[in-house]
Every structure is written in structure tokens, then in C-alpha cells.
Design a protein around this motif. Structure first.
Motif, short mmCIF file in Angstrom:
data_model
loop_
_atom_site.label_atom_id
_atom_site.label_comp_id
_atom_site.label_asym_id
_atom_site.label_seq_id
_atom_site.Cartn_x
_atom_site.Cartn_y
_atom_site.Cartn_z
N LEU A 69 -2.99 4.01 10.46
CA LEU A 69 -2.60 4.39 9.10
C LEU A 69 -1.14 4.09 8.80
O LEU A 69 -0.80 3.64 7.71
N GLU A 70 -0.24 4.27 9.77
CA GLU A 70 1.18 4.03 9.51
C GLU A 70 1.51 2.54 9.38
O GLU A 70 2.56 2.18 8.85
N ALA A 71 0.62 1.65 9.81
CA ALA A 71 0.85 0.20 9.70
C ALA A 71 0.36 -0.38 8.37
O ALA A 71 0.80 -1.45 7.96
N ILE A 72 -0.54 0.31 7.70
CA ILE A 72 -1.14 -0.22 6.47
C ILE A 72 -0.10 -0.46 5.37
O ILE A 72 -0.13 -1.53 4.74
N PRO A 73 0.83 0.44 5.11
CA PRO A 73 1.83 0.15 4.07
C PRO A 73 2.64 -1.12 4.36
O PRO A 73 2.94 -1.88 3.45
N ARG A 74 2.98 -1.38 5.63
CA ARG A 74 3.73 -2.60 5.97
C ARG A 74 2.87 -3.84 5.71
O ARG A 74 3.35 -4.85 5.21
N LEU A 75 1.60 -3.77 6.06
CA LEU A 75 0.69 -4.89 5.82
C LEU A 75 0.57 -5.16 4.33
O LEU A 75 0.66 -6.31 3.88
N LEU A 76 0.38 -4.12 3.54
CA LEU A 76 0.25 -4.30 2.09
C LEU A 76 1.55 -4.81 1.46
O LEU A 76 1.51 -5.58 0.50
N ASP A 122 -17.60 1.14 13.48
CA ASP A 122 -17.39 2.44 12.85
C ASP A 122 -15.90 2.65 12.63
O ASP A 122 -15.21 3.31 13.39
N CYS A 123 -15.41 2.08 11.56
CA CYS A 123 -13.98 2.09 11.24
C CYS A 123 -13.57 3.45 10.70
O CYS A 123 -14.39 4.19 10.19
N GLN A 124 -12.27 3.72 10.78
CA GLN A 124 -11.76 4.99 10.28
C GLN A 124 -11.87 5.04 8.76
O GLN A 124 -11.66 4.05 8.08
N PRO A 125 -12.20 6.20 8.22
CA PRO A 125 -12.23 6.32 6.76
C PRO A 125 -10.80 6.35 6.23
O PRO A 125 -9.94 7.03 6.79
N ILE A 126 -10.54 5.58 5.19
CA ILE A 126 -9.21 5.55 4.57
C ILE A 126 -9.36 5.59 3.06
O ILE A 126 -10.40 5.24 2.52
N ASP A 127 -8.32 6.02 2.40
CA ASP A 127 -8.27 6.03 0.94
C ASP A 127 -7.74 4.66 0.49
O ASP A 127 -6.55 4.49 0.25
N VAL A 128 -8.61 3.67 0.42
CA VAL A 128 -8.21 2.30 0.12
C VAL A 128 -7.47 2.22 -1.21
O VAL A 128 -6.38 1.66 -1.30
N GLU A 129 -8.06 2.82 -2.25
CA GLU A 129 -7.44 2.75 -3.56
C GLU A 129 -6.04 3.39 -3.55
O GLU A 129 -5.09 2.83 -4.08
N GLY A 130 -5.91 4.55 -2.94
CA GLY A 130 -4.63 5.24 -2.88
C GLY A 130 -3.59 4.46 -2.11
O GLY A 130 -2.43 4.36 -2.52
N LEU A 131 -3.98 3.88 -0.97
CA LEU A 131 -3.04 3.09 -0.18
C LEU A 131 -2.58 1.85 -0.95
O LEU A 131 -1.40 1.50 -0.92
N ILE A 132 -3.50 1.21 -1.64
CA ILE A 132 -3.15 0.01 -2.39
C ILE A 132 -2.22 0.35 -3.55
O ILE A 132 -1.22 -0.32 -3.78
N GLU A 133 -2.53 1.43 -4.28
CA GLU A 133 -1.65 1.83 -5.38
C GLU A 133 -0.27 2.25 -4.86
O GLU A 133 0.75 1.92 -5.45
N SER A 134 -0.23 2.97 -3.75
CA SER A 134 1.05 3.40 -3.18
C SER A 134 1.91 2.22 -2.73
O SER A 134 3.13 2.32 -2.66
N ALA A 135 1.25 1.10 -2.42
CA ALA A 135 1.98 -0.10 -1.98
C ALA A 135 2.48 -0.92 -3.16
O ALA A 135 3.06 -1.99 -2.96
#
Length: 162
Positions: A69-76, A122-135
């Protein structure tokens, strides 16, 4: 129709994967489809290694949930950096193509992942929309579907204009 075919004879596609094996599979498929000259498959660790404003579209399928989860903002942030500013996404050929192919592509991807990597399907559930908007992206379209009883988010977003 592959993405490399969808961009026409003047467009180009770059595929990025951290697995050299997956890169090799993509290069083979590009060659077999006769679009190898329009496609580049490369192995990259972060950052993406492309110039700013290089691409019209970035597409990911079953990707974000594989990262911590902490790497997703950097990727986006990297995705946002390599995207060109867009004024009219609604009329883009990519958006029309993605609407038509999204569900079929997701199903093929899920089956392939299950066959080759059953331990990580079986990937971890994430708030895709929220992460994308936050980025710093604006959601153009988003919907949730059920794929083999698994909830899947389909999201089309553009960098938010400053």
C-alpha cells in the motif's frame, strides 16, 4: 485486437514489467502479431524510466493490488509524470477500445494469472478509486464488476488539471 494494433501504424506501445520472463512473453506475442515494430516490452524497476509527458495512455490490469500500500502513491506519481496532458479523453480511440475490451481482457488476465501464479491471484483489496484520486487524477469513468465472484474495479482517469 491488441493495444499495439489499436494504436494504428503510427502509434507505439511500451509494456513494462519487473519480470524478465513476462517481458519475453510480451515480446514474443508482439512479434507473432506482426506489430513488434510498434511495441516495446521492457523490464523496469521503479521509476518507470521514461521521459515526462511521453504517453497518451497508461493501462494496468490487476497491478496496483500487487504492490504494498505504501508503494502505490509513488507508482501513481510516476504514471502521472509520464502521461501527456489531455484535453478530450472522451473522444479518444483508446477510451472507446477499452470500453469494448475491458471485460474480456480482465477475464483472460485472471485466467492467465491463475494458471501461472496461483499463489498471488488473491490480491489484497484496495480502494482503487480513492488511491487514484489521491494521486492527483480525475476519474472519468469507473465501475465495479464481478469476475469469477471477485470484485474488480475498472477505472479510466486523467491527470487532474492544475
Amino acid at each position: 485486437m491488441s493495444i499495439a494494433q489499436a494504436v494504428g501504424t503510427t502509434g507505439q506501445v511500451a509494456g513494462v514489467d519487473i519480470s524478465s520472463g513476462m517481458r519475453d512473453v510480451a515480446q514474443k506475442r508482439l512479434a507473432e502479431a506482426g506489430v513488434g515494430q510498434r511495441g516495446l516490452a521492457s523490464r523496469r524497476d521503479a521509476p518507470l524510466g521514461f521521459d515526462d509527458d511521453r504517453f497518451d495512455v497508461v493501462s494496468m490490469s490487476f497491478t496496483l493490488e500487487l504492490f504494498p500500500l505504501e508503494a502505490i502513491p509513488r507508482l501513481l506519481a510516476e504514471v502521472k509524470r509520464v502521461l501527456r496532458p489531455a484535453d478530450d479523453w472522451e473522444s479518444s480511440a483508446w477510451l472507446r477500445w477499452s470500453r469494448e475490451k475491458a471485460k474480456a481482457a480482465l477475464e483472460r488476465t485472471y485466467k492467465w494469472m491463475h494458471q501461472h501464479f496461483p499463489h498471488i491471484v488473491d490480491c489484497q483489496p484496495i480502494d482503487v478509486e480513492g488511491l487514484i484520486e489521491s494521486a492527483g487524477f480525475t476519474l472519468v469513468e469507473h465501475e465495479r464488476i464481478s469476475l469469477f465472484t471477485m470484485p474488480v474495479a475498472i477505472v479510466v482517469a486523467t491527470p487532474t488539471k492544475a
